[in-house]
Enzyme design. Sequence first.
Site, mmCIF file in Angstrom:
data_model
loop_
_atom_site.group_PDB
_atom_site.id
_atom_site.type_symbol
_atom_site.label_atom_id
_atom_site.label_comp_id
_atom_site.label_asym_id
_atom_site.label_seq_id
_atom_site.Cartn_x
_atom_site.Cartn_y
_atom_site.Cartn_z
ATOM 1 C CD GLU A 132 -2.762 5.466 6.882
ATOM 2 O OE1 GLU A 132 -2.751 5.542 5.651
ATOM 3 O OE2 GLU A 132 -1.841 4.947 7.541
ATOM 4 N N GLY A 149 2.543 2.068 10.779
ATOM 5 C CA GLY A 149 3.465 3.197 10.613
ATOM 6 C C GLY A 149 4.188 3.605 11.880
ATOM 7 N N GLY A 161 2.915 -1.174 4.293
ATOM 8 C CA GLY A 161 2.939 0.243 3.932
ATOM 9 C C GLY A 161 4.369 0.691 3.673
ATOM 10 N N GLY A 162 5.009 1.261 4.693
ATOM 11 C CA GLY A 162 6.339 1.866 4.566
ATOM 12 C C GLY A 162 7.357 1.015 3.822
ATOM 13 C CG ASN A 210 -1.686 1.245 1.438
ATOM 14 O OD1 ASN A 210 -1.868 2.027 0.507
ATOM 15 N ND2 ASN A 210 -2.166 1.479 2.664
ATOM 16 C CD1 TRP A 211 3.455 1.005 -2.715
ATOM 17 C CD2 TRP A 211 3.327 1.951 -4.744
ATOM 18 N NE1 TRP A 211 4.092 0.175 -3.607
ATOM 19 C CE2 TRP A 211 4.032 0.730 -4.857
ATOM 20 C CE3 TRP A 211 3.124 2.718 -5.897
ATOM 21 C CZ2 TRP A 211 4.522 0.261 -6.079
ATOM 22 C CZ3 TRP A 211 3.604 2.253 -7.105
ATOM 23 C CH2 TRP A 211 4.300 1.044 -7.193
ATOM 24 C CE LYS A 212 0.382 3.435 4.870
ATOM 25 N NZ LYS A 212 0.230 3.568 6.291
ATOM 26 C CG HIS A 218 -5.675 1.820 5.313
ATOM 27 N ND1 HIS A 218 -5.189 2.750 6.199
ATOM 28 C CD2 HIS A 218 -4.667 0.953 5.070
ATOM 29 C CE1 HIS A 218 -3.914 2.443 6.473
ATOM 30 N NE2 HIS A 218 -3.577 1.359 5.800
ATOM 31 C CB SER A 269 5.412 -1.781 11.924
ATOM 32 O OG SER A 269 4.947 -0.462 12.170
ATOM 33 C CD GLU A 277 -3.385 -2.769 7.500
ATOM 34 O OE1 GLU A 277 -2.331 -3.076 6.968
ATOM 35 O OE2 GLU A 277 -3.949 -1.675 7.327
HETATM 36 C C1 PEP Z 1 -0.632 -0.019 5.930
HETATM 37 O O1 PEP Z 1 -0.555 1.022 5.329
HETATM 38 O O2 PEP Z 1 -1.624 -0.720 5.777
HETATM 39 C C2 PEP Z 1 0.456 -0.411 6.835
HETATM 40 C C3 PEP Z 1 0.373 -1.549 7.454
HETATM 41 O O3 PEP Z 1 1.527 0.466 6.958
HETATM 42 P P1 PEP Z 1 2.959 0.172 7.652
HETATM 43 O O4 PEP Z 1 3.471 -1.126 7.065
HETATM 44 O O5 PEP Z 1 3.813 1.334 7.274
HETATM 45 O O6 PEP Z 1 2.723 0.057 9.112
#
Ligand code: PEP
Length: 256
Positions: free
Chosen positions: A98, A174, A235-236, A12-14, A96, A214, A168
């Site tokens: 966010e 994050g 994500g990251g 997920n590149w957000k 999500h 994470s 999640e």
């Molecule tokens: C996400 O965006 O769904 C996520 C899990 O981000 P991260 O891996 O950065 O925690």
Amino acid sequence: MSTQRKIILAGNWKMHKTVKESIELAQCVEEKLSKLPITVLLFPPFTAIYAVSKSLKWHIGIGGQNMYYEKEGAFTGEISPVMLKEAGAEYVIIGHSERRNIFNEKDQLLNKKVHSAIENALNVVLCVGEKLEERKSNRTKEVIEREIKEDLQGIKKQDLEKIIIAYEPIWAIGTGITAKPEEVAEVHRFIRTLLDDMFGKGAGSNMTILYGGSIKPNNIKSLADMNEIDGGLVGGASLQCESFYTIGKILSEVKA
Ligand code: PEP
């Protein structure tokens, strides 16, 4: 493990990556991950979906990070499932944290989005997860139950194969804090029991359930070691080809 479950690594590149950067990253992911025996999904920003899907030769599933439930209309700033499909998306992330927390999306709205995605032949990655204070006050299962029941209300059993669930925990997204593998496995088991209760026996054991929060190259192994965890939503660490590849390699070695 049931044959209907897939091993999936999703990135997920957000709100990261221009069109040019997205193409470069997607092509690197394609080159490095195409030999791994896992399903790879990428969720670029809306502006890059078309270009990314056109730039790939090997099959990587492309998806939108969100959508609105109507097909078209006066909904300034929104993207419809029809538009996502035409741009090359086969998947969409719904719920999500966010979207739930920054943009205040509620379960009733998310349920409409899930229905609309399925009606428009998009596969859904439905995200659920509790906040830190909810975990601390032992309300994790209560929150997950509400989200799953309300978000999947009215969905037919045969449509479950178009749905992937991503657990999640919000406190792990994050933040660099990963949930303990045993804690994740317990929630995944709970989700499977819940699905059996809602849709009948077998619904839970057939559901692909990812963990997100994470995930990094140095923690994926202990998560992947859990039978209950079918892969990850990253994500990251999905923003760099090398770290995403390393996660995919370890995931496929453990699950092979
Ligand atoms: C996400 O965006 O769904 C996520 C899990 O981000 P991260 O891996 O950065 O925690």
